[in-house]
Enzyme design. Structure first.
Site, PDB file in Angstrom:
ATOM      1  N   LYS A 172       2.221  31.337   4.703  1.00  0.00           N
ATOM      2  CA  LYS A 172       1.860  31.056   3.186  1.00  0.00           C
ATOM      3  C   LYS A 172       1.261  29.776   2.825  1.00  0.00           C
ATOM      4  O   LYS A 172       1.932  28.617   2.949  1.00  0.00           O
ATOM      5  CB  LYS A 172       3.095  31.109   2.368  1.00  0.00           C
ATOM      6  N   GLU A 247       9.155  18.970   7.107  1.00  0.00           N
ATOM      7  CA  GLU A 247       8.422  17.856   7.121  1.00  0.00           C
ATOM      8  C   GLU A 247       8.168  17.505   5.675  1.00  0.00           C
ATOM      9  O   GLU A 247       7.485  18.281   4.977  1.00  0.00           O
ATOM     10  CB  GLU A 247       7.054  18.183   7.672  1.00  0.00           C
ATOM     11  N   CYS A 281       1.875  12.039   3.210  1.00  0.00           N
ATOM     12  CA  CYS A 281       3.100  12.014   3.395  1.00  0.00           C
ATOM     13  C   CYS A 281       3.539  10.755   4.079  1.00  0.00           C
ATOM     14  O   CYS A 281       4.524  10.003   3.950  1.00  0.00           O
ATOM     15  CB  CYS A 281       3.812  13.281   4.085  1.00  0.00           C
ATOM     16  N   GLU A 379       8.023   8.468  -4.053  1.00  0.00           N
ATOM     17  CA  GLU A 379       6.792   8.838  -3.413  1.00  0.00           C
ATOM     18  C   GLU A 379       5.914   9.190  -4.513  1.00  0.00           C
ATOM     19  O   GLU A 379       5.998  10.026  -5.654  1.00  0.00           O
ATOM     20  CB  GLU A 379       7.037  10.137  -2.553  1.00  0.00           C
TER      21      GLU A 379
HETATM   22  P1  NAD Z   1       5.141  21.536  -2.659  1.00  0.00           P
HETATM   23  O1  NAD Z   1       6.736  21.123  -1.972  1.00  0.00           O
HETATM   24  O2  NAD Z   1       5.157  21.582  -4.006  1.00  0.00           O
HETATM   25  O3  NAD Z   1       4.682  22.742  -1.912  1.00  0.00           O
HETATM   26  C1  NAD Z   1       4.630  22.973  -0.596  1.00  0.00           C
HETATM   27  C2  NAD Z   1       4.586  24.498  -0.181  1.00  0.00           C
HETATM   28  O4  NAD Z   1       5.706  24.988  -0.493  1.00  0.00           O
HETATM   29  C3  NAD Z   1       3.539  25.110  -0.826  1.00  0.00           C
HETATM   30  O5  NAD Z   1       2.754  26.194  -0.036  1.00  0.00           O
HETATM   31  C4  NAD Z   1       4.450  25.673  -2.114  1.00  0.00           C
HETATM   32  O6  NAD Z   1       3.887  26.969  -2.392  1.00  0.00           O
HETATM   33  C5  NAD Z   1       5.634  25.969  -1.287  1.00  0.00           C
HETATM   34  N1  NAD Z   1       6.954  26.069  -1.957  1.00  0.00           N
HETATM   35  C6  NAD Z   1       7.317  25.610  -3.082  1.00  0.00           C
HETATM   36  N2  NAD Z   1       8.285  25.497  -3.595  1.00  0.00           N
HETATM   37  C7  NAD Z   1       8.829  26.425  -2.653  1.00  0.00           C
HETATM   38  C8  NAD Z   1      10.223  27.417  -2.643  1.00  0.00           C
HETATM   39  N3  NAD Z   1      11.089  27.102  -3.483  1.00  0.00           N
HETATM   40  N4  NAD Z   1      10.435  28.076  -1.602  1.00  0.00           N
HETATM   41  C9  NAD Z   1       9.227  28.511  -0.519  1.00  0.00           C
HETATM   42  N5  NAD Z   1       8.189  27.868  -0.794  1.00  0.00           N
HETATM   43  C10 NAD Z   1       7.821  26.948  -1.716  1.00  0.00           C
HETATM   44  O7  NAD Z   1       4.394  20.178  -2.129  1.00  0.00           O
HETATM   45  P2  NAD Z   1       2.822  19.669  -2.139  1.00  0.00           P
HETATM   46  O8  NAD Z   1       2.625  19.082  -3.605  1.00  0.00           O
HETATM   47  O9  NAD Z   1       2.100  21.088  -1.781  1.00  0.00           O
HETATM   48  O10 NAD Z   1       2.803  18.796  -1.246  1.00  0.00           O
HETATM   49  C11 NAD Z   1       2.897  17.401  -1.475  1.00  0.00           C
HETATM   50  C12 NAD Z   1       4.333  17.077  -0.798  1.00  0.00           C
HETATM   51  O11 NAD Z   1       4.318  17.336   0.566  1.00  0.00           O
HETATM   52  C13 NAD Z   1       4.710  15.492  -0.806  1.00  0.00           C
HETATM   53  O12 NAD Z   1       6.013  15.428  -1.130  1.00  0.00           O
HETATM   54  C14 NAD Z   1       4.346  15.174   0.576  1.00  0.00           C
HETATM   55  O13 NAD Z   1       5.125  14.098   1.162  1.00  0.00           O
HETATM   56  C15 NAD Z   1       4.736  16.358   1.443  1.00  0.00           C
HETATM   57  N6  NAD Z   1       4.146  16.337   2.783  1.00  0.00           N
HETATM   58  C16 NAD Z   1       4.930  16.225   3.834  1.00  0.00           C
HETATM   59  C17 NAD Z   1       4.064  16.025   5.214  1.00  0.00           C
HETATM   60  C18 NAD Z   1       5.142  15.873   6.290  1.00  0.00           C
HETATM   61  O14 NAD Z   1       4.720  16.136   7.456  1.00  0.00           O
HETATM   62  N7  NAD Z   1       6.295  15.008   6.196  1.00  0.00           N
HETATM   63  C19 NAD Z   1       2.936  16.298   5.057  1.00  0.00           C
HETATM   64  C20 NAD Z   1       2.146  16.671   3.989  1.00  0.00           C
HETATM   65  C21 NAD Z   1       2.686  16.672   2.705  1.00  0.00           C
END
Ligand code: NAD
Length: 475
Positions: A172, A247, A281, A379
């Site tokens: 997804k 992650e 991130c 962040e």
């Molecule tokens: P997000 O957590 O809002 O969404 C990430 C994904 O998770 C999306 O596909 C979203 O639809 C899904 N999602 C959200 N809630 C969910 C739930 N309850 N159950 C299942 N799936 C769910 O994050 P974002 O806004 O897309 O990305 C930014 C964040 O990602 C930042 O906090 C960043 O630090 C983190 N990030 C971490 C890494 C890493 O490798 N550590 C890399 C990139 C981004």
């Protein structure tokens, strides 16, 4: 405008069970760049059934045949590099020049390195411990859930090792930046990946994501995204004790030691924070500086910030494209205002958007930031650097480790051994010494609230195996 109407399930393009769509808009112009279907729990169930059905045969496929498929996918990605890069730029705002050399190419590397890591495991052979033979088996059906900031990179960092290991996948992608995932599905089909090994269902995290996480036939969740969503996923996955890699977010410290070459280190430190418009991130968003050097660091930083030209993605001079959405812009500008109201000193930038329309944010540098300020703790996920003075190296270590995250970090010193010795004190999954570029074969992941498990290369591949002891099959 790209119109995707179907999900990729069981090797076919399958219409979703309902007619909802997700609009994908260019964050610079608001222009509609694509529509994708918005899935339901039923769509997830079909995809999981396809993945489950394909698992036994894919797990039994000779690993070198799996590697050959990955290599064809790598080549397919390389052929479509610029198309993929431009798609990503249009949906999440990265400058095209950056997308072409970073976003798209990282995916090529992830497929290559997963294949090479699998070869390494084969070449090493199975381990014997006394009377026991230790064998690896693929975990099973993997649910991969990914964010928008490096959409294709994050997808490939999960899907490539999972498939190399013999797992099958339900992906997804982020609803903000889903378009490259559909191209990847086409590339998989052209590369001859058997039906059901890779399945794609788009939609909302709360609907599609949560169904994947709670589905009884999914064995493992590999998630990249916010810490908040990661915690929710861990809770939802707990009753079925799924294997998890998470992650998550970061608030990483970049430490200038007193012998660092400021003319090199400070402009590079800005890049380590501002690349991808700060939406990384692993962004090094806190710059820890000896108090005696503070004024000089601020001067170099203010000058270097001028080179971070804001503009549209297609303009080759753009270094800061729009951030991913107007919501993201609002959140970042709110953080900048909080920095000002909590007493940080603005060196350059600020909360006035540099271009009136679109999700633009100026390169912003604060100084005299203290550990209690919101901009030092949370962040921001935008081009905002917090300079924090320190008096002793022990204090620098304390400041660096004083956040609940532990994803990345940096150290700058004229003496590499000194930098390495300092780096050992940082409670974080990676430390970048003197601006070394990212190594996509080395492990990447977090301590504390930055996550669980590791991605990339050999360590990333190992997450997709169960380990089985065959007692009596050894010496
Ligand atoms: P997000 O957590 O809002 O969404 C990430 C994904 O998770 C999306 O596909 C979203 O639809 C899904 N999602 C959200 N809630 C969910 C739930 N309850 N159950 C299942 N799936 C769910 O994050 P974002 O806004 O897309 O990305 C930014 C964040 O990602 C930042 O906090 C960043 O630090 C983190 N990030 C971490 C890494 C890493 O490798 N550590 C890399 C990139 C981004």
């Amino acid at each position: 405008m790209i119109e995707r109407k179907a999900f990729y399930i069981g090797g076919e393009w399958v219409l979703p069970s309902a007619g909802d769509i997700t609009e994908v808009r260019d964050p610079a112009t608001g222009e509609l760049v694509g529509v994708t279907p918005r899935g339901s729990a039923d769509d997830v169930d079909s995809a999981v059934a396809a993945a489950r059905g394909a698992f036994e045969s894919w797990a039994a496929t000779p690993p070198r045949d799996r590697i050959a498929v990955l290599d064809r996918v790598r080549d397919g990605l390389r052929e479509r590099n610029d198309e993929l890069a431009d798609l990503i730029s249009s949906e999440m705002g990265a400058p095209q020049a950056f997308s072409r050399v970073a976003h798209a190419r990282m995916a090529v590397s992830n497929f290559d390195f997963a294949a090479r890591a699998m070869e390494e495991i084969l070449d090493e052979g199975e381990e014997t411990i006394g009377s026991t033979l230790v064998v690896r088996e693929p975990v099973g059906v993997v649910g991969a859930i990914t964010p928008w900031n490096f959409p294709l990179h994050q997808i490939s960092a999960k899907v490539a090792p999972a498939i190399a290991a013999g797992c099958t996948v339900v992906l997804k992608p982020s609803e903000v930046a889903p378009l490259s995932a559909y191209v990847l599905a086409e590339i998989f089909a052209e590369a001859g990946l058997p039906a059901g090994v890779f399945n794609l269902v788009g939609g909302a995290g709360r609907v599609v994501g949560e169904r994947i996480v709670t589905h009884p036939d999914v064995d493992m969740i590999s998630f990249t995204g916010s810490t908040e969503a990661g915690v929710r996923i861990a809770e939802l996955a707990a009753p079925s004790l799924k294997k998890l890699t998470l992650e998550l977010g970061g608030k990483s410290a970049n430490v200038l030691l007193d012998d660092a070459d400021l003319a090199v280190a400070v402009p590079a430190a800005l890049k380590q924070c501002f690349a991808n418009t700060g939406q990384a991130c692993a962004a090094l968003s806190r710059l820890l500086v000896p108090r005696t050097l503070l004024a000089e660091v601020e001067r170099v930083a203010a000058e270097a910030a001028l080179t971070w030209t804001v503009g549209y993605q297609s303009d080759p001079s753009t270094k800061l494209g729009p951030v991913a959405s107007l919501d993201q812009q609002k959140s970042i500008l709110g953080y900048i205002d909080s920095g000002i109201s909590e007493g940080a000193r603005l060196v350059t930038g600020g909360s006035t958007p540099p271009i009136d329309t679109g999700a633009f944010v100026s390169a912003t540098v604060f100084s005299d930031v203290t550990g209690d300020m919101t901009i030092a703790r949370e962040e921001i996920f935008g081009p905002v650097l917090s300079i924090m003075p320190y008096d002793t190296e022990d204090e620098a270590v304390r400041i660096a480790n004083a956040v609940p995250y532990g994803l990345s970090g940096g150290v700058w010193s004229g003496d590499r051994d000194r930098a390495v010795a300092f780096a050992r004190h940082l409670r974080t999954g990676q430390v970048v010494i003197n601006g070394q570029p990212l190594n996509l074969r080395a492990p990447f992941g977090g301590y504390g609230r930055s996550g669980v498990g590791r991605e990339y290369g050999r360590y990333g591949l190992d997450e997709y195996f169960e380990i089985k002891s065959l007692q009596g099959a050894g010496e």
